[in-house]
Design an enzyme around this catalytic site. Structure first.
Site, PDB file in Angstrom:
ATOM      1  N   LYS A  21      47.463  59.435  46.222  1.00 11.69           N
ATOM      2  CA  LYS A  21      45.809  59.846  46.492  1.00 11.69           C
ATOM      3  C   LYS A  21      45.726  59.351  47.893  1.00 11.69           C
ATOM      4  CE  LYS A  21      42.964  56.999  44.458  1.00 11.69           C
ATOM      5  NZ  LYS A  21      41.949  56.422  45.294  1.00 11.69           N
ATOM      6  N   GLY A  91      35.026  56.141  46.957  1.00 14.72           N
ATOM      7  CA  GLY A  91      34.483  55.303  48.041  1.00 14.72           C
ATOM      8  C   GLY A  91      35.062  55.482  49.132  1.00 14.72           C
ATOM      9  N   SER A 165      38.886  46.936  53.344  1.00 15.95           N
ATOM     10  CA  SER A 165      39.594  47.495  54.616  1.00 15.95           C
ATOM     11  C   SER A 165      39.129  48.977  55.094  1.00 15.95           C
ATOM     12  CB  SER A 165      41.184  47.523  54.544  1.00 15.95           C
ATOM     13  OG  SER A 165      41.585  48.340  53.534  1.00 15.95           O
ATOM     14  N   ASP A 309      45.445  47.838  44.215  1.00 17.56           N
ATOM     15  CA  ASP A 309      45.303  48.900  42.977  1.00 17.56           C
ATOM     16  C   ASP A 309      46.261  48.967  42.055  1.00 17.56           C
ATOM     17  OD1 ASP A 309      43.050  50.199  44.176  1.00 17.56           O
ATOM     18  OD2 ASP A 309      43.916  51.588  45.319  1.00 17.56           O
ATOM     19  N   LYS A 336      34.721  47.370  43.897  1.00 17.56           N
ATOM     20  CA  LYS A 336      35.087  48.871  43.301  1.00 17.56           C
ATOM     21  C   LYS A 336      34.201  49.650  42.525  1.00 17.56           C
ATOM     22  CE  LYS A 336      39.080  47.730  45.601  1.00 17.56           C
ATOM     23  NZ  LYS A 336      39.527  48.442  46.872  1.00 17.56           N
ATOM     24  N   ARG A 384      40.958  52.840  37.277  1.00 15.43           N
ATOM     25  CA  ARG A 384      42.188  51.844  37.214  1.00 15.43           C
ATOM     26  C   ARG A 384      41.927  51.030  35.848  1.00 15.43           C
ATOM     27  NH1 ARG A 384      45.547  54.035  40.591  1.00 15.43           N
ATOM     28  NH2 ARG A 384      44.469  54.274  42.471  1.00 15.43           N
ATOM     29  N   LYS A 410      39.853  60.305  38.207  1.00 14.71           N
ATOM     30  CA  LYS A 410      39.451  60.212  39.673  1.00 14.71           C
ATOM     31  C   LYS A 410      40.682  59.988  40.339  1.00 14.71           C
ATOM     32  CE  LYS A 410      36.639  56.977  42.410  1.00 14.71           C
ATOM     33  NZ  LYS A 410      37.563  56.945  43.481  1.00 14.71           N
TER      34      LYS A 410
END
Length: 430
Positions: A21, A91, A165, A309, A336, A384, A410
């Protein structure tokens, strides 16, 4: 929709890892910023990558796609004048495109997920865009956000890296297109440096030259650069595969996952090293990972900022380890799709796990005998969290019902299909 995860003693079979992704969204963006036609082979299909497809098309990119590739003719430094963009719940897509929207007169990013992305802060990027002469209208740093740009100016820019980041990556995509040269200084700390490395890797492949300090805290970016139209190949995705590998680790298993490069720059590649440290039997060669799990794991300590992740999947495996595990430097998990420390650990406790939280740590007191399960738990609209809770459900004593599990799309729309193909007992319910 919900899923019911029933304890499954054995997993067996082979799957192909989903495409990355993170790399897909970055390749889509640099292809859109090129003045020419680029080809991306094996792009990921997920809500996040689909959001980037949708938005760059709205901004003027031409897109043609088949089962193997996507062909994009970019808009360069001249995006179309659109009034609204819908990034869904993505995001990274929002933050990258907030920077690119600075090239447009006025763009509003709408808020379709007030309970998820709508709660996440973007102040650090808003402050940095202001230094470029961009006016940003917002609600305490949150969506909806309107960018009034048109003529952003390069120069000296500071941006905080202590929350995400992605703010820095957004500036790195934008500044090469400006008339002036830019210097970017990262303040405070920089989370997920490995992911910044992925951004720099993709920018270099796209023909962009950026001078980065060794600690990734300072950058010199020449202006008036052009993105080159290129061919890109998307590698397999470690963040999603981490949950599959964790599931194999906590059960009796013999599974093979293809397309996971040994030398990948994805930080979540650390799932391999973590499982090895937990004494899970596995091999990794020629892009193929084989796990022959026996359900026995040892506790460990791990710096979670190196593999953000994959941390939740690692924690799920540690729930069944012998001893106490500690995952530290993970405060950015709080920013997140949900608070991936407090919210996730609350759900783990419902299932019977023995876990503690600190401001930037997750402590797991392993239960090798298993957890009780037999509960309904809330995944907080977070892909997640859904995947990690599923790992726990496979080893619970009684079934677990995960609410709103369709949000796994997602990043990994066929996650449950893959697990069922490996023998997992999982059922969709209304």
């Amino acid at each position: 929709m919900d899923v019911i995860v029933t304890p499954t003693p054995r997993l067996q079979g082979e799957i192909q890892a989903l495409s990355s992704k993170n790399y897909t969204t970055r390749y889509l963006l640099v292809a859109a910023l090129a003045e020419g036609t680029s080809t991306i082979y094996y792009p990921a299909h997920s809500e996040d990558s689909d959001a980037m497809r949708r938005c760059i098309r709205d901004l003027g990119a031409t897109i043609e796609e088949d089962d193997e590739k996507i062909v994009i003719t970019g808009f360069g430094r001249n995006p179309s004048d659109v009034k609204e963009l819908d990034v869904g719940n993505a995001g990274a897509v929002l933050r990258f495109l907030m920077a690119i929207a600075a090239l447009s007169p006025e763009v509003t990013f709408i808020n379709r997920y007030p309970d998820s992305l709508g709660k996440r802060p973007h102040d650090d990027l808003i402050d940095a865009l202001g230094q470029l002469g961009v006016e940003v209208q917002h609600r305490e740093g949150k969506l909806p956000i309107t960018i009034r740009g048109g003529k952003p100016r390069g120069g000296k820019i500071t941006v905080s890296g202590s929350v995400s980041s992605q703010f820095l990556s957004a500036l790195l995509f934008l500044t090469p297109l400006l008339e002036e040269d830019s210097e970017i200084e990262v303040l405070h700390d920089l989370k997920s440096k490995v992911v910044v490395g992925q951004t720099l890797e993709v920018l270099e492949q796209a023909g962009i030259v950026i001078e980065a300090s060794e600690d990734l805290m300072h950058y010199r970016v020449a202006g008036r650069q052009r993105y080159e139209a290129k061919k890109y190949i998307v590698q397999g995705d470690y963040p999603g595969s981490a949950a599959i590998l964790a599931a194999a680790a906590v059960t009796n298993s013999d599974i093979i996952v293809h397309r996971l490069e040994e030398k990948s720059k994805q930080g979540e590649r650390a799932i391999i090293d973590v499982l090895r440290a937990m004494e899970v039997p596995l091999t990794h060669e020629n892009g193929i990972v084989r796990v022959q799990g026996n359900g026995k794991l040892k506790a460990l300590e791990f710096d979670g900022d190196k593999a953000t992740d994959a941390v939740l999947a690692m924690v799920a495996a540690a729930v069944f380890a012998e001893g106490t595990s500690r995952f530290y430097d993970v405060e950015n998990l709080r920013f997140k799709e949900c608070d991936r420390i407090t919210d996730y650990l609350n759900e783990l406790r419902k299932a019977g796990a023995n876990v503690e939280e600190r401001r930037d740590e997750i402590i797991v007191h392993g239960r090798p005998e298993g957890v009780e399960g037999g509960v309904e738990i809330n995944a907080h609209y977070d892909h997640r969290v859904i995947m990690a809770l599923t790992v726990v459900g496979l080893r619970a004593k009684e079934p677990i019902r995960i609410r709103d599990a369709h949000h796994v799309a997602k990043s990994y729309p066929i996650f449950f299909d893959h697990l069922r193909a490996l023998g997992a007992n999982i059922e969709w319910v209304e």
